[in-house]
Design a protein around this motif. Structure first.
Motif, PDB file in Angstrom:
ATOM      1  N   GLU A  96      48.028  22.242  45.931  1.00 17.45           N
ATOM      2  CA  GLU A  96      48.140  21.004  46.714  1.00 17.45           C
ATOM      3  C   GLU A  96      48.263  19.776  45.815  1.00 17.45           C
ATOM      4  O   GLU A  96      49.157  18.959  45.978  1.00 17.45           O
ATOM      5  CB  GLU A  96      46.889  20.852  47.590  1.00 17.45           C
ATOM      6  CG  GLU A  96      46.923  19.600  48.430  1.00 17.45           C
ATOM      7  CD  GLU A  96      45.617  19.384  49.175  1.00 17.45           C
ATOM      8  OE1 GLU A  96      45.355  18.253  49.531  1.00 17.45           O
ATOM      9  OE2 GLU A  96      44.881  20.352  49.365  1.00 17.45           O
ATOM     10  N   GLU A 150      49.186  14.658  61.328  1.00 20.96           N
ATOM     11  CA  GLU A 150      47.954  15.457  61.454  1.00 20.96           C
ATOM     12  C   GLU A 150      48.294  16.941  61.662  1.00 20.96           C
ATOM     13  O   GLU A 150      47.663  17.811  61.065  1.00 20.96           O
ATOM     14  CB  GLU A 150      47.096  14.960  62.636  1.00 20.96           C
ATOM     15  CG  GLU A 150      46.391  13.634  62.413  1.00 20.96           C
ATOM     16  CD  GLU A 150      47.327  12.425  62.459  1.00 20.96           C
ATOM     17  OE1 GLU A 150      48.434  12.544  63.037  1.00 20.96           O
ATOM     18  OE2 GLU A 150      46.963  11.372  61.899  1.00 20.96           O
ATOM     19  N   SER A 153      49.499  18.373  58.433  1.00 24.61           N
ATOM     20  CA  SER A 153      48.403  18.621  57.491  1.00 24.61           C
ATOM     21  C   SER A 153      47.648  19.895  57.878  1.00 24.61           C
ATOM     22  O   SER A 153      47.181  20.638  57.019  1.00 24.61           O
ATOM     23  CB  SER A 153      47.473  17.413  57.400  1.00 24.61           C
ATOM     24  OG  SER A 153      46.495  17.462  58.385  1.00 24.61           O
ATOM     25  N   GLU A 154      47.557  20.143  59.182  1.00 23.61           N
ATOM     26  CA  GLU A 154      46.902  21.366  59.658  1.00 23.61           C
ATOM     27  C   GLU A 154      47.724  22.612  59.274  1.00 23.61           C
ATOM     28  O   GLU A 154      47.168  23.628  58.862  1.00 23.61           O
ATOM     29  CB  GLU A 154      46.773  21.306  61.178  1.00 23.61           C
ATOM     30  CG  GLU A 154      45.390  21.660  61.692  1.00 23.61           C
ATOM     31  CD  GLU A 154      45.325  21.500  63.199  1.00 23.61           C
ATOM     32  OE1 GLU A 154      45.199  22.507  63.881  1.00 23.61           O
ATOM     33  OE2 GLU A 154      45.426  20.346  63.673  1.00 23.61           O
ATOM     34  N   GLN A 157      47.594  22.888  55.458  1.00 25.46           N
ATOM     35  CA  GLN A 157      46.225  22.910  54.944  1.00 25.46           C
ATOM     36  C   GLN A 157      46.049  21.946  53.766  1.00 25.46           C
ATOM     37  O   GLN A 157      45.475  22.302  52.731  1.00 25.46           O
ATOM     38  CB  GLN A 157      45.827  24.347  54.534  1.00 25.46           C
ATOM     39  CG  GLN A 157      45.836  25.342  55.682  1.00 25.46           C
ATOM     40  CD  GLN A 157      44.631  25.231  56.585  1.00 25.46           C
ATOM     41  OE1 GLN A 157      43.533  25.623  56.224  1.00 25.46           O
ATOM     42  NE2 GLN A 157      44.839  24.685  57.758  1.00 25.46           N
ATOM     43  N   ILE A 158      46.599  20.752  53.913  1.00 22.39           N
ATOM     44  CA  ILE A 158      46.389  19.689  52.925  1.00 22.39           C
ATOM     45  C   ILE A 158      45.952  18.429  53.675  1.00 22.39           C
ATOM     46  O   ILE A 158      46.048  18.377  54.901  1.00 22.39           O
ATOM     47  CB  ILE A 158      47.649  19.420  52.062  1.00 22.39           C
ATOM     48  CG1 ILE A 158      48.848  19.012  52.931  1.00 22.39           C
ATOM     49  CG2 ILE A 158      48.000  20.610  51.195  1.00 22.39           C
ATOM     50  CD1 ILE A 158      50.074  18.576  52.144  1.00 22.39           C
ATOM     51  N   THR A 159      45.503  17.425  52.929  1.00 19.55           N
ATOM     52  CA  THR A 159      44.980  16.233  53.615  1.00 19.55           C
ATOM     53  C   THR A 159      46.118  15.403  54.211  1.00 19.55           C
ATOM     54  O   THR A 159      47.266  15.489  53.746  1.00 19.55           O
ATOM     55  CB  THR A 159      44.195  15.350  52.637  1.00 19.55           C
ATOM     56  OG1 THR A 159      45.095  14.945  51.604  1.00 19.55           O
ATOM     57  CG2 THR A 159      43.009  16.078  52.043  1.00 19.55           C
ATOM     58  N   VAL A 160      45.760  14.590  55.190  1.00 17.38           N
ATOM     59  CA  VAL A 160      46.734  13.713  55.848  1.00 17.38           C
ATOM     60  C   VAL A 160      47.367  12.775  54.817  1.00 17.38           C
ATOM     61  O   VAL A 160      48.586  12.551  54.827  1.00 17.38           O
ATOM     62  CB  VAL A 160      46.035  12.917  56.992  1.00 17.38           C
ATOM     63  CG1 VAL A 160      46.903  11.779  57.478  1.00 17.38           C
ATOM     64  CG2 VAL A 160      45.688  13.847  58.139  1.00 17.38           C
ATOM     65  N   SER A 161      46.543  12.225  53.913  1.00 17.46           N
ATOM     66  CA  SER A 161      47.092  11.282  52.921  1.00 17.46           C
ATOM     67  C   SER A 161      48.084  11.972  51.975  1.00 17.46           C
ATOM     68  O   SER A 161      49.083  11.366  51.579  1.00 17.46           O
ATOM     69  CB  SER A 161      45.974  10.594  52.141  1.00 17.46           C
ATOM     70  OG  SER A 161      45.178  11.553  51.545  1.00 17.46           O
ATOM     71  N   ASN A 162      47.824  13.228  51.662  1.00 22.23           N
ATOM     72  CA  ASN A 162      48.779  13.951  50.806  1.00 22.23           C
ATOM     73  C   ASN A 162      50.111  14.206  51.525  1.00 22.23           C
ATOM     74  O   ASN A 162      51.167  14.162  50.909  1.00 22.23           O
ATOM     75  CB  ASN A 162      48.193  15.278  50.328  1.00 22.23           C
ATOM     76  CG  ASN A 162      47.313  15.104  49.106  1.00 22.23           C
ATOM     77  OD1 ASN A 162      47.375  14.062  48.442  1.00 22.23           O
ATOM     78  ND2 ASN A 162      46.494  16.085  48.813  1.00 22.23           N
ATOM     79  N   LYS A 164      51.363  12.216  53.741  1.00 19.90           N
ATOM     80  CA  LYS A 164      52.051  10.920  53.740  1.00 19.90           C
ATOM     81  C   LYS A 164      52.686  10.640  52.389  1.00 19.90           C
ATOM     82  O   LYS A 164      53.835  10.188  52.318  1.00 19.90           O
ATOM     83  CB  LYS A 164      51.057   9.803  54.079  1.00 19.90           C
ATOM     84  CG  LYS A 164      50.718   9.728  55.544  1.00 19.90           C
ATOM     85  CD  LYS A 164      49.784   8.573  55.808  1.00 19.90           C
ATOM     86  CE  LYS A 164      49.315   8.586  57.252  1.00 19.90           C
ATOM     87  NZ  LYS A 164      48.268   7.594  57.494  1.00 19.90           N
TER      88      LYS A 164
END
Lengths: 188, 179
Positions: A96, A150, A153-154, A157-162, A164
């Motif tokens: 990631e 969102e 990201s689900e 499996q990475i963060t929302v900011s990543n 973006k």
């Protein structure tokens, strides 16, 4: 029948109407195929992996609790299957963080003459295929499948900011390519 | 005053900035031609990406998957196939052994003159008598206990395979639930 929600179709399949699963296949096949084709860069592999994804999803329908949307659950199967296929092809799979830090140079893949000969739609379509797997997956899910950040990201499996960061980076690369071409003078 | 970077332009495009920040970007865009050009290019890309067309799978794709689902439903699982084949092989071998034993017993008990001086009817009658005698011998006393042992063994082996099959089916089910 075609206006039924995913959950209603799944409930019907679970009750034994297995032919209803074809509605789910027809609903998602082209979108998922577009994503796989851009990730795997190969039409044949994309169709083969997609076939496995639909069978895997069918066999696991009883474990789908309905807590997330079916589309999110299904695209997660598709995304993970693509990564598995890529790793089996011994291609580089970034983690990631490294993928977010990773840099790619689209301009080196295209020369100015080639850009000038194409119209903007064709150019965008061709360039997306040149993006690294995870970036092209994000672009396809966001623009073609119209999924929210969102949901993406689900799936990944990475963060929302990543998500973006990766989305913005993809857009900036495409923009720079257009800005450096003569197309920019005609279009902007 | 915020510095208008690529990141800020992307957030402005996505409507993620506060009203105050958005106003600052708007005034920045109106004063800088370079910035305006960058934003317009970004917006153009954003719009063109929304126009992206889906790729299409082969026409028979759905039918292919549905056929696989139907054929898998009615197909005998691999484990079950091995079970059936092994039991069938065992029973066939057992029948062959019993048949061979019966034939050898008949031949050894039959008079040596068969086929030489007696008629065909006598030969058949001799063979029938021999068969009855052998079967009587087989299902009485020690013969019966041998047959009983063989069938017990057969039942135990079948039970083992059945138990293994159940165990694997349970394991497969729990694996599917983890996906």
């Amino acid at each position: 029948m075609r206006n039924l929600s995913d959950q209603e179709i799944i409930d019907s399949v679970r009750k034994g109407n297995e032919s209803d699963y074809s509605i789910i296949i027809n609903r998602y096949k082209n979108k998922a195929f577009s994503m796989l084709k851009r990730m795997l860069k190969n039409e044949f592999d994309a169709e083969e992996v997609l076939q496995d994804c639909f069978l895997k999803a069918y066999n696991s329908l009883n474990s789908f609790k309905g807590e997330a949307k079916f589309s999110t659950w299904f695209y997660r199967i598709v995304y993970n299957s693509a990564l598995t296929k890529l790793s089996s092809q011994k291609r580089k799979i970034e983690t990631e963080m490294t993928s977010v830090e990773d840099h790619f140079d689209l301009e080196s893949n295209y020369n100015a003459d080639e850009i000038e000969k194409k119209d903007i739609n064709e150019l965008v379509h061709k360039i997306i295929n040149k993006l690294p797997e995870k970036y092209s997956a994000i672009i396809t899910m966001f623009y073609l499948n119209e999924m929210s950040i969102e949901e993406i990201s689900e799936v990944m499996q990475i963060t929302v900011s990543n998500v973006k960061v990766m989305l913005h980076r993809s857009r900036n690369s495409l923009r720079d390519l257009v800005l450096n071409s003569r197309l920019a003078e005609e279009l902007i | 005053m915020i510095q208008i970077t690529d990141e800020i332009l992307n957030k402005y495009l996505d409507g993620e900035l506060s009203r105050e920040e958005a106003e600052q970007v708007k005034s920045g865009l109106s004063t800088s031609e370079e910035l305006q050009k960058k934003y317009n290019a970004l917006k153009l890309i954003h719009e063109k990406l929304f126009d992206m067309k889906e790729d299409e799978v082969s026409p028979a794709f759905t039918d292919k998957i549905m056929n696989q689902i139907v054929s898998r439903k009615f197909a005998i699982p691999k484990q079950q196939k091995y079970f059936i084949v092994s039991i069938a092989t065992f029973i066939t071998l057992l029948c062959l052994v019993i048949f061979g034993f019966v034939i050898s017993a008949i031949i050894s008990s039959a008079p040596s003159s068969i086929g030489e001086s007696k008629s065909v009817l006598d030969s058949v009658s001799n063979l029938t008598d021999g068969l009855v005698t052998t079967l009587k011998h087989l299902f009485s006393g020690s013969g019966l206990s041998i047959i009983g042992s063989i069938f017990s063994l057969l039942i135990i082996i079948s039970g083992y395979f059945f138990f293994e099959m159940q165990k694997r089916a349970k394991a497969n089910l729990s694996n599917g639930q983890h996906l």
